[in-house]
Design a protein around this motif. Structure first.
Motif, PDB file in Angstrom:
ATOM      1  N   GLN A  95       0.807  -1.222   0.000  1.00 32.27           N
ATOM      2  CA  GLN A  95       0.000   0.000   0.000  1.00 32.27           C
ATOM      3  C   GLN A  95       0.840   1.273   0.000  1.00 32.27           C
ATOM      4  O   GLN A  95       0.370   2.322  -0.410  1.00 32.27           O
ATOM      5  N   ILE A  96       2.079   1.178   0.453  1.00 37.41           N
ATOM      6  CA  ILE A  96       2.932   2.366   0.581  1.00 37.41           C
ATOM      7  C   ILE A  96       3.146   3.020  -0.782  1.00 37.41           C
ATOM      8  O   ILE A  96       3.382   2.345  -1.781  1.00 37.41           O
ATOM      9  N   ASP A  97       3.094   4.331  -0.817  1.00 37.04           N
ATOM     10  CA  ASP A  97       3.328   5.138  -2.018  1.00 37.04           C
ATOM     11  C   ASP A  97       2.444   4.739  -3.184  1.00 37.04           C
ATOM     12  O   ASP A  97       2.877   4.686  -4.326  1.00 37.04           O
ATOM     13  N   GLN A  98       1.196   4.455  -2.882  1.00 31.56           N
ATOM     14  CA  GLN A  98       0.188   4.120  -3.894  1.00 31.56           C
ATOM     15  C   GLN A  98       0.630   2.987  -4.807  1.00 31.56           C
ATOM     16  O   GLN A  98       0.432   3.025  -6.019  1.00 31.56           O
ATOM     17  N   GLN A  99       1.304   2.004  -4.248  1.00 29.65           N
ATOM     18  CA  GLN A  99       1.760   0.796  -4.929  1.00 29.65           C
ATOM     19  C   GLN A  99       2.857   1.035  -5.961  1.00 29.65           C
ATOM     20  O   GLN A  99       3.168   0.156  -6.750  1.00 29.65           O
ATOM     21  N   ARG A 100       3.458   2.215  -5.966  1.00 31.42           N
ATOM     22  CA  ARG A 100       4.560   2.476  -6.894  1.00 31.42           C
ATOM     23  C   ARG A 100       5.825   1.795  -6.389  1.00 31.42           C
ATOM     24  O   ARG A 100       6.049   1.699  -5.190  1.00 31.42           O
ATOM     25  N   GLN A 101       6.663   1.354  -7.290  1.00 31.20           N
ATOM     26  CA  GLN A 101       7.898   0.658  -6.939  1.00 31.20           C
ATOM     27  C   GLN A 101       9.079   1.627  -6.958  1.00 31.20           C
ATOM     28  O   GLN A 101       9.048   2.650  -7.624  1.00 31.20           O
ATOM     29  N   PHE A 102      10.125   1.278  -6.259  1.00 29.65           N
ATOM     30  CA  PHE A 102      11.387   2.022  -6.211  1.00 29.65           C
ATOM     31  C   PHE A 102      11.222   3.478  -5.773  1.00 29.65           C
ATOM     32  O   PHE A 102      11.908   4.356  -6.264  1.00 29.65           O
ATOM     33  N   THR A 103      10.314   3.723  -4.867  1.00 32.72           N
ATOM     34  CA  THR A 103      10.205   5.055  -4.289  1.00 32.72           C
ATOM     35  C   THR A 103      11.241   5.175  -3.176  1.00 32.72           C
ATOM     36  O   THR A 103      11.816   4.180  -2.731  1.00 32.72           O
ATOM     37  N   THR A 104      11.474   6.373  -2.712  1.00 36.68           N
ATOM     38  CA  THR A 104      12.462   6.602  -1.659  1.00 36.68           C
ATOM     39  C   THR A 104      12.104   5.816  -0.397  1.00 36.68           C
ATOM     40  O   THR A 104      12.976   5.222   0.245  1.00 36.68           O
ATOM     41  N   THR A 105      10.844   5.800  -0.058  1.00 39.92           N
ATOM     42  CA  THR A 105      10.404   5.090   1.142  1.00 39.92           C
ATOM     43  C   THR A 105      10.660   3.597   1.017  1.00 39.92           C
ATOM     44  O   THR A 105      11.174   2.962   1.945  1.00 39.92           O
ATOM     45  N   LYS A 106      10.319   3.021  -0.118  1.00 38.40           N
ATOM     46  CA  LYS A 106      10.520   1.580  -0.296  1.00 38.40           C
ATOM     47  C   LYS A 106      11.997   1.230  -0.375  1.00 38.40           C
ATOM     48  O   LYS A 106      12.415   0.170   0.087  1.00 38.40           O
ATOM     49  N   THR A 135      21.004 -15.319   7.628  1.00 37.13           N
ATOM     50  CA  THR A 135      20.738 -15.304   6.187  1.00 37.13           C
ATOM     51  C   THR A 135      19.292 -15.685   5.902  1.00 37.13           C
ATOM     52  O   THR A 135      18.621 -15.036   5.089  1.00 37.13           O
ATOM     53  N   ALA A 136      18.797 -16.710   6.571  1.00 39.85           N
ATOM     54  CA  ALA A 136      17.415 -17.146   6.351  1.00 39.85           C
ATOM     55  C   ALA A 136      16.424 -16.058   6.785  1.00 39.85           C
ATOM     56  O   ALA A 136      15.483 -15.743   6.058  1.00 39.85           O
ATOM     57  N   ALA A 137      16.656 -15.494   7.954  1.00 35.91           N
ATOM     58  CA  ALA A 137      15.739 -14.461   8.457  1.00 35.91           C
ATOM     59  C   ALA A 137      15.751 -13.233   7.547  1.00 35.91           C
ATOM     60  O   ALA A 137      14.701 -12.676   7.217  1.00 35.91           O
ATOM     61  N   SER A 138      16.933 -12.817   7.139  1.00 34.43           N
ATOM     62  CA  SER A 138      17.038 -11.623   6.290  1.00 34.43           C
ATOM     63  C   SER A 138      16.510 -11.872   4.890  1.00 34.43           C
ATOM     64  O   SER A 138      15.892 -10.980   4.292  1.00 34.43           O
ATOM     65  N   ALA A 139      16.731 -13.057   4.362  1.00 28.53           N
ATOM     66  CA  ALA A 139      16.294 -13.361   2.998  1.00 28.53           C
ATOM     67  C   ALA A 139      14.782 -13.251   2.856  1.00 28.53           C
ATOM     68  O   ALA A 139      14.282 -12.705   1.870  1.00 28.53           O
ATOM     69  N   LYS A 145      10.369  -7.643  -0.180  1.00 33.10           N
ATOM     70  CA  LYS A 145      10.318  -6.220  -0.533  1.00 33.10           C
ATOM     71  C   LYS A 145      10.665  -5.952  -1.995  1.00 33.10           C
ATOM     72  O   LYS A 145      10.538  -4.828  -2.463  1.00 33.10           O
ATOM     73  N   LEU A 146      11.114  -6.936  -2.709  1.00 34.90           N
ATOM     74  CA  LEU A 146      11.512  -6.740  -4.101  1.00 34.90           C
ATOM     75  C   LEU A 146      10.274  -6.605  -5.000  1.00 34.90           C
ATOM     76  O   LEU A 146       9.234  -7.202  -4.733  1.00 34.90           O
ATOM     77  N   PRO A 147      10.385  -5.817  -6.058  1.00 31.16           N
ATOM     78  CA  PRO A 147       9.213  -5.538  -6.906  1.00 31.16           C
ATOM     79  C   PRO A 147       8.558  -6.775  -7.512  1.00 31.16           C
ATOM     80  O   PRO A 147       7.343  -6.788  -7.693  1.00 31.16           O
TER      81      PRO A 147
END
Length: 159
Positions: A95-106, A135-139, A145-147
């Motif tokens: 929902q963040i930034d109206q679903q736009r990708q690669f914004t500063t927030t994301k 590694t497992a937790a971070s992955a 979070k990837l588009p």
């Protein structure tokens, strides 16, 4: 000769009350980073453990909490919002930034777990168990979070 003024249209206002505060307050970002370091200090003080174990606890706890809050809970929890079900199938992160990708927030929300993972790797040294755990937790959090994961539900979980 009259000069031409450059009109910059205002940025679109996010009508979603659930996420409208996120990109507008950079102070939250500073608080977020400070909270991670304070969490590390508290874990180190309460459990009197090594730095590697303390950072691992912070990293795994951060991964669990951020996955649950950003990538699991769906919809708008604010009662009386005018969303009319528009966001019911979207997670908070989607929902963040109206679903736009690669914004500063994301980008920031992606950089934090990456930075925390790198810091934790630096502190753990050559411990293979802590390496696999971190590694497992971070992955899980970073991949979420990837588009290409936008609106994707693996095996229909949380659909």
């Amino acid at each position: 000769m009259p000069t031409k003024s450059k009109f910059v249209p205002p940025s679109p206002v996010d009508p979603n009350p659930n996420t409208s505060w996120v990109p507008q307050t950079k102070v939250v970002w500073i608080f977020y980073i400070i909270a991670l370091f304070i969490s590390r200090a508290i874990v180190g003080a309460l459990f009197s453990t090594t730095s590697a174990h303390a950072w691992t606890v912070v990293n795994v706890a951060h991964a669990f909490c951020s996955f649950y809050l950003l990538h699991w809970i769906k919809g708008v929890p604010i009662e009386g919002s005018d969303s009319q079900g528009k966001y019911d199938k979207l997670t908070f992160f989607e929902q963040i930034d109206q679903q736009r990708q690669f914004t500063t927030t994301k980008k920031f929300l992606l950089a934090v777990p990456v930075g925390l993972y790198i810091l934790t790797l630096y502190k753990i040294g050559n411990d293979p168990f802590l390496l696999i755990l971190n590694t497992a937790a971070s992955a899980v959090v970073i991949i979420g979070k990837l588009p290409f994961m936008h609106r994707v539900r693996i095996l229909g979980i949380n659909d």
